[in-house]
Motif scaffolding. Structure first.
Motif: not given
Length: 236
Positions: A225-236, A163-171
């Protein structure tokens, strides 16, 4: 007037930015490696589930990119020669012909292939496979990430033991979610580089020798939304 979007470039698989004052190039890092390290477990290998047939592997994906670039240049020439273009298309692979047929059926005109977009703050960049406009709305932009192969394995719920790394590990860690993350990140960089309107769209095209499967990011709002939230809260 200086436009930032015109100063992102690529050469021999390297990305760079030319400053306004024409100073020294600023080299930027591609996002592919970061997608793997940030979102996926180290044991997962995207190449292991790529299209395995001779018609749909990674080499054919590269040929698809090359042929689409040739086609796009021909279509956008001032002296448009339909006969010459028809002869050229006949020599293209089935994957490329399928993409062209899809675009024509949906009244889309190609504007640019391998559109380089980036963000200086994070020193990241990528190339969007294809940028089109609608024949019915010349201001609208449709951006495409094109994935060749993955026959019967390009679905959001394609089961994988990883699965994807946390916090996206439901996918699941699968080809679909890899492409979705790549597309979301590309869209974020596009928004940074260019003006994005509310009518613009980003789609993934999964192409085989038989079909073209269109996946619009907006049709998967929770994942988006889950991916975008992770991206904008990461130095991407």
């Amino acid at each position: 007037m200086f436009h930032e979007q015109y100063n992102y470039r690529t050469h021999r698989r390297s990305f760079y930015y030319i400053p306004k004052n024409k100073g020294k190039k600023i080299y930027l890092r591609g996002i592919t490696g970061d997608i793997k390290s940030i979102f996926f477990p180290t044991e997962w290998n995207p190449a292991s589930i790529n299209g395995q047939s001779s018609e749909e592997g990674s080499e054919q994906g590269k040929k698809l990119d090359k042929e689409l670039s040739e086609w796009c240049k021909c279509v956008n020439k001032k002296a448009f020669n339909l006969n010459a273009l028809t002869k050229k298309i006949k020599k293209f692979t089935p994957l490329t012909k399928n993409v062209i047929n899809y675009l024509e059926k949906n009244n889309l005109r190609p504007l640019q292939t391998q559109k380089v977009v980036g963000r200086l703050k994070s020193k990241r960049a990528t190339a969007i496979d294809l940028v089109c406009t609608s024949l019915w709305d010349s201001k609208k932009r449709i951006l495409f990430e094109i994935k060749a192969g993955y026959r019967d394995a390009f679905l959001p719920d394609t089961v994988n033991k990883y699965r994807l790394n946390p916090p996206l590990n439901k996918y699941y860690a699968n080809a679909f979610n890899y492409a979705f993350i790549q597309s979301c990140w590309s869209l974020l960089l596009y928004q940074t580089t260019c003006k994005l309107t509310k009518n613009d769209e980003f789609c993934i095209l999964n192409v085989t020798s038989d079909i073209v499967n269109e996946i619009k990011l907006k049709n998967y709002p929770t994942l988006y939304n889950d991916i975008f939230y992770h991206l904008v809260n990461h130095p991407c």
